[in-house]
Enzyme design. Structure first.
Site, PDB file in Angstrom:
ATOM      1  N   GLY A 235       0.838  -1.197   0.000  1.00 19.49           N
ATOM      2  CA  GLY A 235       0.000   0.000   0.000  1.00 19.49           C
ATOM      3  C   GLY A 235       0.865   1.236   0.000  1.00 19.49           C
ATOM      4  O   GLY A 235       2.033   1.202  -0.409  1.00 19.49           O
ATOM      5  N   SER A 236       0.295   2.313   0.465  1.00 22.65           N
ATOM      6  CA  SER A 236       0.975   3.605   0.357  1.00 22.65           C
ATOM      7  C   SER A 236       2.083   3.752   1.392  1.00 22.65           C
ATOM      8  O   SER A 236       2.078   3.102   2.447  1.00 22.65           O
ATOM      9  CB  SER A 236      -0.051   4.719   0.577  1.00 22.65           C
ATOM     10  OG  SER A 236      -0.599   4.578   1.879  1.00 22.65           O
ATOM     11  N   GLU A 255       5.555  -3.302   1.007  1.00 25.99           N
ATOM     12  CA  GLU A 255       5.697  -3.031  -0.438  1.00 25.99           C
ATOM     13  C   GLU A 255       4.966  -1.720  -0.690  1.00 25.99           C
ATOM     14  O   GLU A 255       3.731  -1.672  -0.689  1.00 25.99           O
ATOM     15  CB  GLU A 255       5.068  -4.172  -1.237  1.00 25.99           C
ATOM     16  CG  GLU A 255       5.737  -5.510  -1.053  1.00 25.99           C
ATOM     17  CD  GLU A 255       7.081  -5.572  -1.743  1.00 25.99           C
ATOM     18  OE1 GLU A 255       7.828  -6.521  -1.499  1.00 25.99           O
ATOM     19  OE2 GLU A 255       7.389  -4.658  -2.535  1.00 25.99           O
ATOM     20  N   LEU A 256       5.711  -0.635  -0.837  1.00 26.65           N
ATOM     21  CA  LEU A 256       5.087   0.693  -0.824  1.00 26.65           C
ATOM     22  C   LEU A 256       5.176   1.372  -2.199  1.00 26.65           C
ATOM     23  O   LEU A 256       5.187   0.701  -3.232  1.00 26.65           O
ATOM     24  CB  LEU A 256       5.751   1.534   0.259  1.00 26.65           C
ATOM     25  CG  LEU A 256       5.786   0.867   1.666  1.00 26.65           C
ATOM     26  CD1 LEU A 256       6.485   1.755   2.671  1.00 26.65           C
ATOM     27  CD2 LEU A 256       4.389   0.500   2.132  1.00 26.65           C
ATOM     28  N   CYS A 289       2.452   0.576  -8.566  1.00 27.39           N
ATOM     29  CA  CYS A 289       3.568   1.218  -7.845  1.00 27.39           C
ATOM     30  C   CYS A 289       4.794   1.374  -8.724  1.00 27.39           C
ATOM     31  O   CYS A 289       5.623   2.241  -8.478  1.00 27.39           O
ATOM     32  CB  CYS A 289       3.923   0.390  -6.622  1.00 27.39           C
ATOM     33  SG  CYS A 289       4.095  -1.311  -7.072  1.00 27.39           S
ATOM     34  N   GLU A 383       4.646  10.154  -5.882  1.00 28.24           N
ATOM     35  CA  GLU A 383       4.089   9.016  -6.638  1.00 28.24           C
ATOM     36  C   GLU A 383       2.792   9.487  -7.284  1.00 28.24           C
ATOM     37  O   GLU A 383       1.833   9.825  -6.596  1.00 28.24           O
ATOM     38  CB  GLU A 383       3.792   7.857  -5.707  1.00 28.24           C
ATOM     39  CG  GLU A 383       3.072   6.724  -6.414  1.00 28.24           C
ATOM     40  CD  GLU A 383       2.740   5.584  -5.499  1.00 28.24           C
ATOM     41  OE1 GLU A 383       2.004   5.767  -4.516  1.00 28.24           O
ATOM     42  OE2 GLU A 383       3.252   4.477  -5.759  1.00 28.24           O
TER      43      GLU A 383
HETATM   44  N1  LIG Z   1       4.956  -1.878  -3.759  1.00 28.10           N
HETATM   45  C1  LIG Z   1       3.969  -2.530  -4.357  1.00 28.10           C
HETATM   46  O1  LIG Z   1       4.081  -3.690  -4.773  1.00 28.10           O
HETATM   47  C2  LIG Z   1       2.652  -1.858  -4.522  1.00 28.10           C
HETATM   48  C3  LIG Z   1       2.358  -0.689  -3.842  1.00 28.10           C
HETATM   49  N2  LIG Z   1       1.105  -0.123  -3.989  1.00 28.10           N
HETATM   50  C4  LIG Z   1       0.827   1.125  -3.317  1.00 28.10           C
HETATM   51  O2  LIG Z   1      -0.504   1.118  -2.787  1.00 28.10           O
HETATM   52  C5  LIG Z   1      -1.022   2.446  -2.829  1.00 28.10           C
HETATM   53  C6  LIG Z   1      -2.409   2.450  -3.428  1.00 28.10           C
HETATM   54  O3  LIG Z   1      -3.232   1.512  -2.790  1.00 28.10           O
HETATM   55  P1  LIG Z   1      -4.229   1.981  -1.638  1.00 28.10           P
HETATM   56  O4  LIG Z   1      -5.206   0.893  -1.401  1.00 28.10           O
HETATM   57  O5  LIG Z   1      -4.734   3.355  -1.903  1.00 28.10           O
HETATM   58  O6  LIG Z   1      -3.216   2.081  -0.412  1.00 28.10           O
HETATM   59  P2  LIG Z   1      -3.562   2.383   1.124  1.00 28.10           P
HETATM   60  O7  LIG Z   1      -2.249   2.469   1.773  1.00 28.10           O
HETATM   61  O8  LIG Z   1      -4.519   3.511   1.255  1.00 28.10           O
HETATM   62  O9  LIG Z   1      -4.346   1.072   1.631  1.00 28.10           O
HETATM   63  C7  LIG Z   1      -3.742  -0.180   1.505  1.00 28.10           C
HETATM   64  C8  LIG Z   1      -4.375  -1.137   2.494  1.00 28.10           C
HETATM   65  O10 LIG Z   1      -4.042  -0.689   3.797  1.00 28.10           O
HETATM   66  C9  LIG Z   1      -5.206  -0.608   4.575  1.00 28.10           C
HETATM   67  N3  LIG Z   1      -5.000   0.416   5.594  1.00 28.10           N
HETATM   68  C10 LIG Z   1      -5.193   1.752   5.488  1.00 28.10           C
HETATM   69  N4  LIG Z   1      -4.916   2.351   6.654  1.00 28.10           N
HETATM   70  C11 LIG Z   1      -4.543   1.371   7.524  1.00 28.10           C
HETATM   71  C12 LIG Z   1      -4.181   1.324   8.902  1.00 28.10           C
HETATM   72  N5  LIG Z   1      -4.154   2.428   9.637  1.00 28.10           N
HETATM   73  N6  LIG Z   1      -3.861   0.131   9.460  1.00 28.10           N
HETATM   74  C13 LIG Z   1      -3.900  -0.999   8.728  1.00 28.10           C
HETATM   75  N7  LIG Z   1      -4.281  -1.040   7.423  1.00 28.10           N
HETATM   76  C14 LIG Z   1      -4.591   0.137   6.845  1.00 28.10           C
HETATM   77  C15 LIG Z   1      -6.291  -0.276   3.588  1.00 28.10           C
HETATM   78  O11 LIG Z   1      -7.568  -0.583   4.113  1.00 28.10           O
HETATM   79  C16 LIG Z   1      -5.902  -1.174   2.438  1.00 28.10           C
HETATM   80  O12 LIG Z   1      -6.370  -2.481   2.678  1.00 28.10           O
HETATM   81  C17 LIG Z   1      -0.049   3.256  -3.667  1.00 28.10           C
HETATM   82  O13 LIG Z   1       0.735   4.069  -2.824  1.00 28.10           O
HETATM   83  C18 LIG Z   1       0.849   2.228  -4.322  1.00 28.10           C
HETATM   84  O14 LIG Z   1       2.144   2.689  -4.517  1.00 28.10           O
HETATM   85  C19 LIG Z   1       0.148  -0.651  -4.800  1.00 28.10           C
HETATM   86  C20 LIG Z   1       0.435  -1.842  -5.489  1.00 28.10           C
HETATM   87  C21 LIG Z   1       1.703  -2.490  -5.426  1.00 28.10           C
HETATM   88  O1  LIG Z   2       2.727  -6.800  -8.981  1.00 32.27           O
HETATM   89  C1  LIG Z   2       2.651  -5.721  -9.557  1.00 32.27           C
HETATM   90  O2  LIG Z   2       2.860  -5.538 -10.729  1.00 32.27           O
HETATM   91  C2  LIG Z   2       2.333  -4.524  -8.747  1.00 32.27           C
HETATM   92  O3  LIG Z   2       2.741  -4.784  -7.442  1.00 32.27           O
HETATM   93  C3  LIG Z   2       0.920  -4.077  -8.682  1.00 32.27           C
HETATM   94  S1  LIG Z   2      -0.355  -4.986  -9.367  1.00 32.27           S
HETATM   95  O4  LIG Z   2       0.051  -5.379 -10.740  1.00 32.27           O
HETATM   96  O5  LIG Z   2      -0.563  -6.152  -8.541  1.00 32.27           O
HETATM   97  O6  LIG Z   2      -1.509  -4.110  -9.393  1.00 32.27           O
END
Ligand SMILES: NC(=O)C1=CN([C@@H]2O[C@H](COP(=O)(O)OP(=O)(O)OC[C@H]3O[C@@H](n4cnc5c(N)ncnc54)[C@H](O)[C@@H]3O)[C@@H](O)[C@H]2O)C=CC1
Ligand SMILES: O=C(O)[C@H](O)CS(=O)(=O)O
Length: 482
Positions: A235-236, A255-256, A289, A383
Site C-alpha cells: 500500500g501507500s 511493499e510501498l 507502484c 508518486e
Molecule cells: N509496492 C507494491 O508492490 C505496490 C504498492 N502499492 C501502493 O498502494 C497504494 C495504493 O493503494 P491503496 O489501497 O490506496 O493504499 P492504502 O495504503 O490507502 O491502503 C492499503 C491497504 O491498507 C489498509 N489500511 C489503510 N490504513 C490502515 C491502517 N491504519 N492500518 C492498517 N491497514 C490500513 C487499507 O484498508 C488497504 O487495505 C499506492 O501508494 C501504491 O504505490 C500498490 C500496489 C503495489
Molecule cells: O505486482 C505488480 O505488478 C504490482 O505490485 C501491482 S499490481 O500489478 O498487482 O496491481
C-alpha cells in the site's frame, strides 16, 4: 474475447473457520465504471477481528499440513483460478475499474504465483553448519531449519486485489502459516471468491480467515494484535510508515510506493522504448507502484521519442473496461482523477508543457505526456499513480543517474540501451530494488525478488523470498563430547 456478464451477486459477512459469518454492518462494493452496487461484504467489528486471529492461531497450533500437502492444495488452487478465470476477471474489472484485459492478466499471474508457491513449499530447507571447523569445537555440529512464524496478517491495496493477495497468501501457506487477510474496502468482492476457491482446493478451515473493513478500524485492530507473527503489507508509503510504527519490533514486509524512472539512451531502439513506456504507463490507468512516471531521454533523441510516444497515445482506445478492445480503464475514484488534474494544472502553472492528454471525464483521465518539468513538481517527485508521464532530457549518464537517484523512493527502474557497458554502469549506480534493461520500471516477473529501498519499503516478495520472510531461522547444534 467478449465478456460473460453472469456473475453471482455477492452478499456475505466475514470468512472465519471456512464459513461466512454475519456482521452487524455491511460494506457496499461499487462498480468503478458506472457506480452501480456490485455486492456487499461484512464489516468486522473488534470482537470479530480478534476472533479471526484467534481462529487462525488455534488452527496453526492444531492443524498441521506437511509441505507435500501444502503443495497439493496450492496447485489445486491454481487450477481453481484457471477454471474460474472469467468470473474472477469480471469481478476484478468491475470493482477496480481496470480493463478486462488487465484483469485476465492478473488472474494468469495469480495462477503462476500459486503454482510457484506449490513448488517452493517443497524446497524450504536450511543448511548444515560447519561448527566443527572451529578450533575447540571439533566435536560439535549443527544445522538450521526454517519454521513458520504462525499467523500472517496480509493487508492489500485496491489496484491488484488478487495478484497481491496471492503474493501474500500463497507463500504464507507454502511456509506452513495461517493467514488473516484484510483487502481494501473498495475491492473486497474478489477476496470472497478467493476464500471460497481455496476451501474448494482443500485448504483446511481456519488456514485463511478474511475480515473486511477500513484501515482505521479493522486494520488498526489487526496491527495491535500481538498474536500475529508477520505483517505483509502492500500500500501507500503513508500507511506503511504507520504500520512500521504500530508494530514495533514485530516483523513486517512493506511493499510501498514509487515514482518510477525509465532511462532512454541515445543508442536505444526508440520505437521499442516509446511503445513500452506508453504501454507500461497506461497499465491499470497508471495505478501500479512501478508504473512509468519519469522517462529520462537523451537530448539527441528527445523529439523522436516524444513524436513516437504521442502518436501511440493518440491511438489509445478509451471506453468501457469490460470491452476487450479498451486500452485504458478508469481511475479508482473520481477524487483520484481530480487530484491528478490538479497536479498537472499546477505543473503547467510552474512551466511544464502538455504534449498530449490532460483531459478528465469523471474518473477517466486520458493518458498524458508532459515535458519541460522540474524535479520539485509533484508530477515528478511524488508518486503520481496515474497515466501521466513526465519526459525529461539528459546529456550524459552521470547526470541521468543523479536525476534518477534524486528520489525518496527506490522500487524499480528501467533503462533502454544497446551498449553492455552502459547497462552495467547503470546497474551499479541506479539505487533501486530492481533495474530492467531494455524494458521499463513496470516490468515484473512473479518469480523475482520484488521490493524496494528507501521509502519504497522493506523486504521482498516473490514466493521464494516471501517464504523466507514468513519463516524464522532456527539453529540446532549437537555436542558430541561425552
Ligand atoms: N509496492 C507494491 O508492490 C505496490 C504498492 N502499492 C501502493 O498502494 C497504494 C495504493 O493503494 P491503496 O489501497 O490506496 O493504499 P492504502 O495504503 O490507502 O491502503 C492499503 C491497504 O491498507 C489498509 N489500511 C489503510 N490504513 C490502515 C491502517 N491504519 N492500518 C492498517 N491497514 C490500513 C487499507 O484498508 C488497504 O487495505 C499506492 O501508494 C501504491 O504505490 C500498490 C500496489 C503495489
Ligand atoms: O505486482 C505488480 O505488478 C504490482 O505490485 C501491482 S499490481 O500489478 O498487482 O496491481
Amino acid at each position: 474475447m467478449a465478456v460473460k456478464t453472469d456473475i453471482r451477486s455477492i452478499d456475505v459477512g466475514i470468512w472465519i473457520a471456512g464459513q461466512w459469518v454475519e456482521t452487524k454492518e455491511k460494506i457496499a462494493v461499487k462498480n468503478k465504471f458506472n457506480g452501480e452496487t456490485l455486492g456487499f461484504v461484512g464489516k468486522a467489528d473488534k470482537e470479530q477481528t480478534e476472533w479471526a486471529v484467534s481462529n487462525a492461531k488455534e488452527t496453526f497450533e492444531k492443524v498441521k499440513l506437511s509441505p507435500y500437502e501444502r503443495s497439493v492444495i496450492l496447485n489445486k488452487m491454481a487450477q481453481k483460478l484457471k477454471e474460474n478465470k472469467e468470473e474472477l476477471a469480471l469481478i476484478l474489472t468491475r470493482e477496480t475499474g481496470n480493463t478486462i484485459r488487465e484483469s485476465r492478466a492478473e488472474i494468469d499471474r495469480c495462477v503462476f504465483t500459486f503454482e510457484h508457491s506449490a513448488e517452493e513449499a517443497k524446497r524450504i530447507t536450511g543448511e548444515m553448519l560447519p561448527i566443527n571447523s572451529m578450533k575447540g569445537h571439533e566435536n560439535r555440529f549443527g544445522f538450521t531449519v526454517r519454521v513458520p512464524v504462525g499467523v500472517v496478517c496480509a493487508i492489500t491495496p485496491f489496484n491488484g486485489p488478487l495478484n497481491l493477495a496471492s503474493h501474500k497468501v500463497a507463500p504464507a501457506i507454502a511456509a506452513g502459516n495461517t493467514v488473516v487477510l484484510k483487502p481494501a474496502r473498495t475491492t473486497s468482492l474478489s477476496a470472497v471468491r478467493f476464500a471460497e476457491l481455496l476451501k474448494e482446493a482443500g485448504l483446511p478451515d481456519g488456514y485463511l480467515n478474511v475480515v473486511f473493513g477500513g484501515g482505521a478500524d479493522v486494520g488498526t485492530w489487526l496491527l495491535h494484535d500481538q498474536r500475529i507473527g508477520f505483517y505483509s503489507f502492500t500500500g501507500s508509503e503513508e500507511v506503511g510508515k504507520m504500520i512500521k510504527q504500530e508494530t514495533g519490533i514485530r516483523r513486517v514486509g512493506l511493499e510501498l510506493g514509487n515514482n518510477s524512472a525509465t532511462i532512454v539512451c541515445s543508442d536505444a531502439n526508440i520505437e521499442q522504448a516509446a511503445e513500452l513506456c506508453v504501454k507500461r504507463a497506461l497499465w491499470k490507468a497508471g495505478q501500479v507502484c512501478i508504473s512509468v512516471q519519469r522517462v529520462y531521454v537523451h537530448e539527441a533523441v528527445l523529439e523522436q521519442f516524444l513524436q513516437k510516444a504521442s502518436a501511440i497515445i493518440e491511438n489509445i482506445k478509451v471506453g468501457d473496461p469490460e470491452d476487450p478492445n479498451t486500452d485504458i480503464g478508469v481511475m479508482h475514484t473520481e477524487e483520484a482523477a481530480s487530484r491528478i488534474e490538479a497536479w498537472v494544472h499546477e505543473a503547467v502553472e510552474q512551466g511544464a508543457r502538455v504534449v498530449c492528454g490532460n483531459k478528465r471525464n469523471k474518473s477517466q483521465f486520458l493518458p498524458t505526456l508532459l515535458t519541460d518539468v522540474k524535479p520539485d513538481m509533484k508530477v515528478v517527485c511524488k508518486e503520481i499513480f496515474a497515466p501521466v508521464v513526465s519526459v525529461i532530457p539528459f546529456k550524459d549518464l552521470d547526470e541521468v543517474i543523479r536525476l534518477v537517484n534524486d528520489s525518496d523512493y527506490g522500487l524499480q527502474a528501467g533503462a533502454f540501451t544497446n551498449d553492455i557497458n552502459t547497462a552495467f554502469y547503470l546497474a551499479n549506480k541506479i539505487e533501486v530494488g530492481g533495474l530492467n534493461i531494455n524494458d521499463t520500471s513496470n516490468w515484473r516477473a512473479d518469480i523475482i525478488p520484488y521490493g524496494g529501498i528507501k521509502n519504497s519499503g522493506i523486504g521482498r516478495e516473490g514466493p521464494k523470498y516471501a517464504i523466507e520472510e514468513m519463516t524464522e531461522l532456527r539453529v540446532i547444534t549437537f555436542n558430541l563430547s561425552h
